[in-house]
Design a protein around this motif. Structure first.
Motif, PDB file in Angstrom:
ATOM      1  N   HIS A  26       0.843  -1.197   0.000  1.00 58.97           N
ATOM      2  CA  HIS A  26       0.000   0.000   0.000  1.00 58.97           C
ATOM      3  C   HIS A  26       0.880   1.249   0.000  1.00 58.97           C
ATOM      4  CE1 HIS A  26      -3.055   2.915   1.079  1.00 58.97           C
ATOM      5  NE2 HIS A  26      -3.984   1.989   0.915  1.00 58.97           N
TER       6      HIS A  26
ATOM      7  N   HIS B 224      -9.950  -1.021   3.077  1.00 59.60           N
ATOM      8  CA  HIS B 224      -9.068  -1.107   1.914  1.00 59.60           C
ATOM      9  C   HIS B 224      -9.672  -1.865   0.731  1.00 59.60           C
ATOM     10  CE1 HIS B 224      -5.737   0.545   4.220  1.00 59.60           C
ATOM     11  NE2 HIS B 224      -5.949  -0.352   5.170  1.00 59.60           N
TER      12      HIS B 224
ATOM     13  N   TRP C  33      -9.059  -0.362  -2.686  1.00 56.88           N
ATOM     14  CA  TRP C  33      -7.646  -0.487  -3.046  1.00 56.88           C
ATOM     15  C   TRP C  33      -7.315  -1.893  -3.499  1.00 56.88           C
ATOM     16  CZ3 TRP C  33      -3.585  -3.414  -1.083  1.00 56.88           C
ATOM     17  CH2 TRP C  33      -2.288  -3.046  -1.528  1.00 56.88           C
TER      18      TRP C  33
END
Length: 267
Positions: free
Chosen positions: A115, A258, A261
């Protein structure tokens, strides 16, 4: 560089029990207060290993996202070669880490995505994606785990699993371990660790009296919840003060934070 990072992580993991320094849960040492997992019971669990020294060294856990991708912690891949990680492998279908039981699938990595917001000091956004060099074959012992909807708030009892220490600084049994721990609210977790230490990208789980927790060697592994009616990946083993201490729940990267993502990068 990889050796230095690993040594630093191990030094933190093996700190004296009196220490209140947050420690990652990557290292040599299993689930605290847990029980043995039977083969095929948690088919999404992966052992993340380094085989660059001619031996297979388990240092973190991970979870199967689909046939080609796994989800892990950001700190598990800190210092690694993101573009050429062929010295790293995941093992699916693993149960007894020291015995070949015939259900294992070993696959080297072809790429790592960490990330972009990962911060090893505040432990923010502690998530990474592992791309496999060849697809896994799904069966009764190997399969993916669902992920929640973006922003979903996990609740209730959840299962954390791994091959990490059975006590803080303790020994490591060979068989995959699991333990049930309840989700702890952000407010309770901030009361324990400090208002600025628990971020929105984190989720906490544990019992007030301690004795049940993830530990060193479990980093990157799954916290699986079922409050939606099906099992999904709610958290990724990240950090805590020691292991299973009273008043200090385990801290996990929150997958629901997340999801967008993950979907944008695991392609």
């Amino acid at each position: 560089m990889r050796s230095l990072v690993l040594c630093l992580l191990l030094a933190g993991a093996l700190a004296t029990p009196a220490s209140r320094k947050p420690t990652f849960r990557r290292g040599l040492n299993k689930i605290v207060g847990g029980t043995d997992v039977t083969p095929g019971e948690l088919p999404y669990q992966l052992s993340f290993q380094d085989n660059s020294w001619g031996t297979e060294f388990h240092f973190c856990g991970a979870s199967i996202y689909n046939e080609n991708w796994a989800i892990c912690a950001g700190h598990c891949v800190q210092g690694e070669d993101f573009d050429n990680p062929s010295y790293l492998q995941v093992v699916a279908g693993e149960n007894n880490i020291h015995i070949d039981e015939g259900n294992e699938q070993k696959v080297t990595l072809s790429k790592i995505i960490q990330h972009e917001g990962y911060n090893g000091f505040t432990i923010s956004n502690d998530i990474s994606l592992l791309k496999l060099s060849q697809p896994l074959t799904f069966n009764d012992f190997v399969s993916a785990i669902d992920i929640p909807a973006q922003g979903h708030a996990a609740s209730g009892e959840c299962i954390v699993s791994g091959w990490g220490a059975v006590s803080e600084g303790g020994s490591s049994p060979s068989v995959l371990q699991k333990v049930s721990v309840p989700i702890v609210s952000d407010d309770e977790c901030r009361d324990a660790y400090g208002q600025n230490d628990i971020e929105d990208s984190m989720i906490c789980a544990g019992v007030p009296e301690g004795g049940k927790d993830s530990c060193q060697g479990d980093s990157g592994g799954p916290l699986a919840c079922s409050d939606t009616g099906s099992t999904y990946l709610a958290g990724i083993v990240s950090w805590g003060y020691g292991c299973a201490r009273p008043g200090y729940p385990g801290v996990y990267a929150e997958v629901a934070y997340h999801v967008d993502w993950i979907k944008a990068n695991a392609v």
